[in-house]
Enzyme design. Structure first.
Site, PDB file in Angstrom:
ATOM      1  N   GLU A 123      -5.531  -5.131  10.625  1.00  0.00           N
ATOM      2  CA  GLU A 123      -4.533  -4.080  10.794  1.00  0.00           C
ATOM      3  C   GLU A 123      -4.802  -3.329  12.100  1.00  0.00           C
ATOM      4  OE1 GLU A 123      -2.640  -2.926   6.800  1.00  0.00           O
ATOM      5  OE2 GLU A 123      -4.360  -1.638   7.108  1.00  0.00           O
ATOM      6  N   SER A 145       3.203  -2.107  10.441  1.00  0.00           N
ATOM      7  CA  SER A 145       4.658  -2.117  10.658  1.00  0.00           C
ATOM      8  C   SER A 145       5.277  -3.488  10.396  1.00  0.00           C
ATOM      9  CB  SER A 145       4.988  -1.618  12.069  1.00  0.00           C
ATOM     10  OG  SER A 145       4.571  -0.272  12.213  1.00  0.00           O
ATOM     11  N   GLU A 199      -7.117   4.573   7.647  1.00  0.00           N
ATOM     12  CA  GLU A 199      -6.936   5.993   7.315  1.00  0.00           C
ATOM     13  C   GLU A 199      -8.187   6.544   6.624  1.00  0.00           C
ATOM     14  OE1 GLU A 199      -3.170   5.506   5.322  1.00  0.00           O
ATOM     15  OE2 GLU A 199      -2.270   4.996   7.236  1.00  0.00           O
ATOM     16  N   GLY A 247       2.137   2.259  10.656  1.00  0.00           N
ATOM     17  CA  GLY A 247       3.057   3.388  10.486  1.00  0.00           C
ATOM     18  C   GLY A 247       3.747   3.825  11.761  1.00  0.00           C
ATOM     19  N   ASN A 255       0.867  -1.180   0.000  1.00  0.00           N
ATOM     20  CA  ASN A 255       0.000   0.000   0.000  1.00  0.00           C
ATOM     21  C   ASN A 255       0.904   1.230   0.000  1.00  0.00           C
ATOM     22  OD1 ASN A 255      -1.841   2.036   0.440  1.00  0.00           O
ATOM     23  ND2 ASN A 255      -2.314   1.449   2.561  1.00  0.00           N
ATOM     24  N   LYS A 300       0.058   4.240  -0.349  1.00  0.00           N
ATOM     25  CA  LYS A 300      -0.632   5.428   0.185  1.00  0.00           C
ATOM     26  C   LYS A 300      -0.399   6.627  -0.754  1.00  0.00           C
ATOM     27  CE  LYS A 300       0.074   3.504   4.717  1.00  0.00           C
ATOM     28  NZ  LYS A 300      -0.117   3.655   6.135  1.00  0.00           N
ATOM     29  N   HIS A 338      -9.659   0.953   4.699  1.00  0.00           N
ATOM     30  CA  HIS A 338      -8.406   1.167   5.435  1.00  0.00           C
ATOM     31  C   HIS A 338      -8.665   2.114   6.603  1.00  0.00           C
ATOM     32  CE1 HIS A 338      -4.323   2.472   6.346  1.00  0.00           C
ATOM     33  NE2 HIS A 338      -3.910   1.387   5.712  1.00  0.00           N
TER      34      HIS A 338
HETATM   35  C1  PEP Z   1      -0.975   0.081   5.967  1.00  0.00           C
HETATM   36  O1  PEP Z   1      -1.069   1.281   5.766  1.00  0.00           O
HETATM   37  O2  PEP Z   1      -1.841  -0.683   5.531  1.00  0.00           O
HETATM   38  C2  PEP Z   1       0.163  -0.400   6.737  1.00  0.00           C
HETATM   39  C3  PEP Z   1       0.148  -1.619   7.157  1.00  0.00           C
HETATM   40  O3  PEP Z   1       1.173   0.515   6.936  1.00  0.00           O
HETATM   41  P1  PEP Z   1       2.592   0.213   7.618  1.00  0.00           P
HETATM   42  O4  PEP Z   1       3.108  -1.087   7.061  1.00  0.00           O
HETATM   43  O5  PEP Z   1       3.453   1.374   7.231  1.00  0.00           O
HETATM   44  O6  PEP Z   1       2.358   0.128   9.088  1.00  0.00           O
END
Ligand code: PEP
Length: 253
Positions: A169, A215, A99, A175, A9, A11, A97
């Site tokens: 998630e 992460s 976000e 992040g 992803n 973003k 997601h």
């Molecule tokens: C995500 O945005 O779906 C995600 C898992 O981000 P990150 O790996 O940066 O934590």
């Protein structure tokens, strides 16, 4: 169908030239290291989907969108519909997601409409769920995830649900550099699978891929992916570095 999947992803990152360079770096890494049996999907910004899907199609992997509209067509300025994505050959889209839930007010009702439109246009929704830190600290994480999964997905029939990929998630891990422990990931993935079993039966539940996101990186992916109910990852930050992303693709034991 249940598969090993690693989805990136990106973003809202990269200008066009950097995005194209990254696609070619991923191609080089995949050519060198392979992907084994793992399905590789890169979810790029919408404006780069044409460029990225052309490169991916020639090199044996897939491109997905990061979002799609809750409406089918019409006067919705700025929106991108499932039909439009389908007409460009896009086969996957992240849906719901955290976000989007946080910054764009997406509710489970809206996300449920997006799941339906994705499926209507043969786009595999990568449906995201997960609790925020306060919910985990209050030991409400199972309730939160149960509610998210059932509200957004449980109107689907047995055939349709097997077309969905679920990504757990935990929002506190996205992040932040704080990853869920391998045990925390497995515990929640097994819980999600038990919800699917309760609703659809064990045969159907066994067919659904459940990815971990938050992460996940080249160092911790192998431990996370070794769990029986973790079928791969949704990767944010680490998907912006081709070598790390392809190393994660190759992290299954
Ligand atoms: C995500 O945005 O779906 C995600 C898992 O981000 P990150 O790996 O940066 O934590």
């Amino acid at each position: 169908m249940r598969k090993k999947i690693v989805a990136g992803n990106w973003k809202m990152n990269k200008n066009f030239q950097d995005a194209e360079d990254l696609m070619f770096e991923i191609v080089d890494e995949l050519t060198e290291k392979g992907a084994g049996e793992t399905e590789v999907i890169v979810c790029t910004p919408a404006v780069y989907l044409e460029m990225s899907s052309d490169i991916a199609a020639e090199n044996g992997f897939m491109v997905g969108a990061q979002n799609l509209s809750q409406w089918e067509s019409g006067a919705y300025t700025g929106e991108i519909s499932a039909a439009m994505l389908h007409s460009m050959g896009i086969t996957h889209s992240i849906v719901g997601h955290s976000e989007r839930r946080t910054y764009f007010g997406e509710t489970d009702k809206i996300i449920s409409a997006k799941v339906d439109l994705a499926l209507k246009y043969s786009i595999t929704p990568i449906y995201c769920c997960g609790e925020v830190l306060a919910e985990r600290q209050a030991e409400k994480h199972f309730d939160v995830v149960r509610s998210q999964v059932s509200e957004a997905l449980f109107h689907l029939g047995k055939e349709a649900i097997t077309e969905v990929v679920i990504a757990y998630e935990p929002v506190w891990a996205i992040g932040t550099g704080v990853t869920a422990s391998s045990a925390q990931a497995q515990e929640m993935h097994a819980f999600i699978r038990s919800l699917l079993t309760e609703k659809y039966g064990a045969d159907v539940s066994a067919e659904i891929s459940i990815l971990y996101g938050g992460s996940c990186n080249a160092k911790n992916a192998a431990e996370l992916f070794a769990n029986p109910d973790v079928d791969g990852g949704l990767i944010g930050g680490a998907s912006l570095i081709a070598a790390d992303f392809v190393s994660i693709v190759n992290s299954f034991s």
